[in-house]
Design a protein around this motif. Sequence first.
Motif, PDB file in Angstrom:
ATOM      1  N   VAL A 174       0.840  -1.203   0.000  1.00 46.74           N
ATOM      2  CA  VAL A 174       0.000   0.000   0.000  1.00 46.74           C
ATOM      3  C   VAL A 174       0.874   1.253   0.000  1.00 46.74           C
ATOM      4  O   VAL A 174       0.580   2.235  -0.698  1.00 46.74           O
ATOM      5  CB  VAL A 174      -0.955  -0.012   1.209  1.00 46.74           C
ATOM      6  CG1 VAL A 174      -1.658   1.340   1.349  1.00 46.74           C
ATOM      7  CG2 VAL A 174      -1.983  -1.121   1.069  1.00 46.74           C
ATOM      8  N   CYS A 178       0.639   4.123  -2.843  1.00 46.03           N
ATOM      9  CA  CYS A 178       0.393   5.536  -2.503  1.00 46.03           C
ATOM     10  C   CYS A 178       1.528   6.421  -3.002  1.00 46.03           C
ATOM     11  O   CYS A 178       1.296   7.541  -3.481  1.00 46.03           O
ATOM     12  CB  CYS A 178       0.235   5.693  -0.989  1.00 46.03           C
ATOM     13  SG  CYS A 178      -1.211   4.875  -0.289  1.00 46.03           S
ATOM     14  N   GLN A 179       2.745   5.933  -2.903  1.00 47.99           N
ATOM     15  CA  GLN A 179       3.898   6.698  -3.381  1.00 47.99           C
ATOM     16  C   GLN A 179       3.806   6.928  -4.890  1.00 47.99           C
ATOM     17  O   GLN A 179       4.124   8.016  -5.383  1.00 47.99           O
ATOM     18  CB  GLN A 179       5.181   5.951  -3.035  1.00 47.99           C
ATOM     19  CG  GLN A 179       6.455   6.708  -3.378  1.00 47.99           C
ATOM     20  CD  GLN A 179       7.698   5.914  -3.041  1.00 47.99           C
ATOM     21  OE1 GLN A 179       7.615   4.729  -2.722  1.00 47.99           O
ATOM     22  NE2 GLN A 179       8.856   6.547  -3.097  1.00 47.99           N
ATOM     23  N   GLN A 181       1.063   7.130  -6.645  1.00 43.46           N
ATOM     24  CA  GLN A 181       0.032   8.145  -6.885  1.00 43.46           C
ATOM     25  C   GLN A 181       0.531   9.537  -6.524  1.00 43.46           C
ATOM     26  O   GLN A 181       0.268  10.512  -7.251  1.00 43.46           O
ATOM     27  CB  GLN A 181      -1.230   7.810  -6.070  1.00 43.46           C
ATOM     28  CG  GLN A 181      -1.810   6.434  -6.345  1.00 43.46           C
ATOM     29  CD  GLN A 181      -2.053   6.191  -7.816  1.00 43.46           C
ATOM     30  OE1 GLN A 181      -2.729   6.984  -8.482  1.00 43.46           O
ATOM     31  NE2 GLN A 181      -1.507   5.106  -8.341  1.00 43.46           N
ATOM     32  N   ALA A 182       1.267   9.635  -5.416  1.00 45.51           N
ATOM     33  CA  ALA A 182       1.793  10.946  -5.006  1.00 45.51           C
ATOM     34  C   ALA A 182       2.791  11.481  -6.016  1.00 45.51           C
ATOM     35  O   ALA A 182       2.909  12.697  -6.211  1.00 45.51           O
ATOM     36  CB  ALA A 182       2.443  10.835  -3.625  1.00 45.51           C
ATOM     37  N   TRP A 189      -1.987  11.731  -1.294  1.00 40.41           N
ATOM     38  CA  TRP A 189      -1.699  10.312  -1.082  1.00 40.41           C
ATOM     39  C   TRP A 189      -0.605  10.098  -0.042  1.00 40.41           C
ATOM     40  O   TRP A 189      -0.379   8.964   0.409  1.00 40.41           O
ATOM     41  CB  TRP A 189      -1.288   9.652  -2.396  1.00 40.41           C
ATOM     42  CG  TRP A 189      -2.456   9.299  -3.264  1.00 40.41           C
ATOM     43  CD1 TRP A 189      -3.005  10.059  -4.259  1.00 40.41           C
ATOM     44  CD2 TRP A 189      -3.224   8.090  -3.217  1.00 40.41           C
ATOM     45  NE1 TRP A 189      -4.072   9.411  -4.833  1.00 40.41           N
ATOM     46  CE2 TRP A 189      -4.226   8.190  -4.221  1.00 40.41           C
ATOM     47  CE3 TRP A 189      -3.170   6.937  -2.442  1.00 40.41           C
ATOM     48  CZ2 TRP A 189      -5.156   7.179  -4.454  1.00 40.41           C
ATOM     49  CZ3 TRP A 189      -4.093   5.922  -2.676  1.00 40.41           C
ATOM     50  CH2 TRP A 189      -5.067   6.049  -3.663  1.00 40.41           C
ATOM     51  N   PRO A 192      -2.420   8.540   3.348  1.00 39.18           N
ATOM     52  CA  PRO A 192      -2.580   7.087   3.496  1.00 39.18           C
ATOM     53  C   PRO A 192      -1.253   6.339   3.476  1.00 39.18           C
ATOM     54  O   PRO A 192      -1.133   5.272   4.090  1.00 39.18           O
ATOM     55  CB  PRO A 192      -3.469   6.698   2.313  1.00 39.18           C
ATOM     56  CG  PRO A 192      -3.386   7.823   1.355  1.00 39.18           C
ATOM     57  CD  PRO A 192      -3.147   9.045   2.164  1.00 39.18           C
ATOM     58  N   ALA A 193      -0.246   6.889   2.777  1.00 41.76           N
ATOM     59  CA  ALA A 193       1.066   6.241   2.788  1.00 41.76           C
ATOM     60  C   ALA A 193       1.650   6.239   4.197  1.00 41.76           C
ATOM     61  O   ALA A 193       2.216   5.233   4.655  1.00 41.76           O
ATOM     62  CB  ALA A 193       2.016   6.950   1.825  1.00 41.76           C
TER      63      ALA A 193
END
Length: 705
Positions: A174, A178-179, A181-182, A189, A192-193
Motif C-alpha cells: 500500500v 500511494c507513493q 500516486q503521489a 496520497w 494514506p502512505a
Amino acid sequence: MATAASINLPEEVAAAADGNVTPVALAGATVLLCGLVLLTWSASMGGDFQFDDYGAIVNDSKVRQLWPLDDFITHNRPIGLYTFALNFAAGGLDPSGYHAVNLLIHLAASIVLLCLVRSVLTLPQFACRGWTPTAALWTAWCCAAVWAVHPLTTQAVTYIVQRYESLAALFGLVVLFCQTQAATGRRWWIVPAGVAAWAGVLSKEPMAMMPLVALAFDWAVLQGGRVRQNAGEPGREEGERSRVLATAATDETINAGTKGSRWPFYLVMASSWLWFAPSVSRWIIPDPTRNSSMGFNLKTITPWEYLRTEPEVLLHYLRLSFWPDELCLDYTWRVQHSPAVYLPLGGVILVIAWLGIWWTLKRRPAGFLLLAPLLYLAPTSSFLPIADPAFEHRMYLPLAAIVTGTVGGASLLIRRGALRMRLPVAVLAVPVLLAVLLPLAQRTHLRNLDYRSGLSLWAATLETRPDNPRAHYMLGQELLERGRVEEARSKFADAIAIGIPAAEFHVGMGDCQRDLGQPDEALASYRKAIRLEPELRQAHNGLGVVLHREGDLTAARDAFQTAADLGLPEARYNLAAALIDLGEDAAAIPHLETSLADHPQFERPARRLAWIHATSSNESLLDGERALRILADHCQVEESQSAVMWDTYAAALARVGRFAEAVTAAERALELAEATERDELREKIARRRESYSAGRSWQQTGEDD
C-alpha cells in the motif's frame, strides 16, 4: 496535474501514459484474480493450529479480550495481535476463522500488487516504451497472479501466526502504491502512505526498512525508466523519437509530483521509526543478564556466525523463488563454518547488492527489483542474530519483487517475439502463463494439505530435513497426543540421537515412559531435562505428574508449584489436584480459580472447584449454589458423557437440598460409569446415591474425589 497530453505527446502515447483502461476491464481482472486465489487456496481453510500458533494464539491470554488496550499497546506488534483478538471474539479457537482472515489479507495484498504494477507501467516513462494500457493491466495481472499462487507464500498465509508477516507486507505494498500516486502530483496520497507505514511497523518490525525501499523505488522506478536510444521500442527506427518523448514525459512527471512531495513523504515514512527504535532496543542494546530469541543478547549464535550463514540462506530463498520443490516449515539451519562455502556465496550476494545499488543510482527499475528484497530482508538476514536463521515466511514480500521483475521481463520478450512473428501477443503469452501458473497453483494446493494436521506437516518437514531434531521431536509430540506412544518414543529417541542437547527432547521421552508405565525411567528423563534447563516448566510439571502417581504428594506439590511459578497454566490445575489429595482444599481453590480464569472453556478445573464447594470436609468452603453456578457457566452437563461430571452435578444438587434431582443425576453417573467398567467409581457413586435417597448431602472423607 501535468499529464502526457499536456506536454504535446502524440495521442496514442498520451492515452497510454494516462492509463486509460475501462473500469469494466480493471474490475474483470480483479475478479479473475480473486477467483484464482480462492480456488488455489481453498485447501488452506481446513488446517489446524501449528507450532508457534499455540504460544502466540491458543495459549496467549492477551487475545481473549478486546479491551482495555494496555496489553496491545505494550506489545511490539499490536495491530497483528489485535487481529487475533478480533478472531477470538468472533469465533473462539476455531482455526477456520483465523485461516479465513489470513487468506483475505493475502487476497488484498494480491489486488494491491496488481494495482501497483499497473500504476507503474502506465507512468509516462513506461508508456513511451510500448506499455499500452492493456499491456500494463495484463502484465500487472500476471505478476499478481504468479505471486498470489506461488508456493513460497504458503508459510506466511497458511501458518496462522505468520499473519504478522503478511499483514506487514500488505501495508508495504500500500505504501508503494500511494507513493506512485503521489509522484504524479496527487500529494494527498502522502496521508494514506504514512498511515500504512505506521500500520506496517505496528504489524512486524521489518517494515521499518520501508522508507529505504521507498527511496530506492522513487529513484529507480518513479524517476527512472528513461529509455536509451533503440532500447525497448517497438521498432529500431522509432528509437530516437520514443527516447525524446520518454525523457520529456518522465521529467514532466517528476516536476509535477515527485520533487514537490518527496521530502514530506519521507518525513512521514520515517516517523514510524519513533515506534520501531524503542520497540527493538531490547534486541540491539547488549545486556549480559538478558537472553532473547534474537538480537545481540542471543546466546546460541554470534553476529559473525549469523552473518556467514545468511548468504547460503538467501541463495536458498532465491532458488525456492524459481523452483519451490522442497518447502519446509522448520529448517533448524546450522551455522556455516566453512570459508569455502560462505566466502563465495557471500561474494554472490555482494555482487547482487552491488548491481542493485549501481542500477538504482543509474535510475534503472531493475536496480530496485534487485535491491528491494535485500533491503527488506536486512533485519532478518544480515548480522543481527535470530534463533532461526531461515524461515520461508520472510520471503513473502521480497518474492513480490522477484516475481514482478521476472514476469515483467518475460512480458517484454513475449511482446517482442509476437511483434517479430506478427502474431497476437496472447498466442504466445497464454500458453506460457498457463505453464507457469498451473504447476505453481498445484504445488501450493499440495503444500496447504500438509498444514491440515501436525502429523502431515512434520512428516513433510522430515522428508526435507531428515537431520532436523526439532522436527523429530514435534512429530513425536503429535504422535503422543494421538496415543501412539511407542511411535512417539521412537521419534524422541531419534531427536536425542542427533546429538544436539535439548531439554525438551528428554521431556518428550519422559512423557512416553510415563504413559508406558515406566516411572523410574520417566523420572530420570525429567531430571535430566531439568539439569539441562533448570527453568523448563514442562519438565517440572512432568516430574510432578509421575511423583503424584507414585504417591509422593509433597514432592509432587513442590514440582507443580515450580512449574506454576514458571508460568505453565496446566501446572496450576495439577498443583490444585495435589493439594486436594493432601487435604488442603482451601489452598487449592485459588489455583483452580486462576486456571479457570485463564481457560474458561476447560471443564476439569471447573468440575474440581464445584466438587470442593459441594463436598469439602471443610465446612467453611461448602457452597452448593456456587457449585451449581460454576457448572452452569463452564460445563455442558446435560451433554456430558462423563460419569465424574454427573457425579459432581449430583453432589451440588444435594448440597442445595434438591435430592430428587440429585438421585436422577447420580443414576445417570452410574450408567456412564458402568459403560466404562470403572468398578471403584461405580461403587462410590452408588453410595452417594443412597445418601441422596435418604435426604443427605455428601461430604468428602479424603478418598472420594
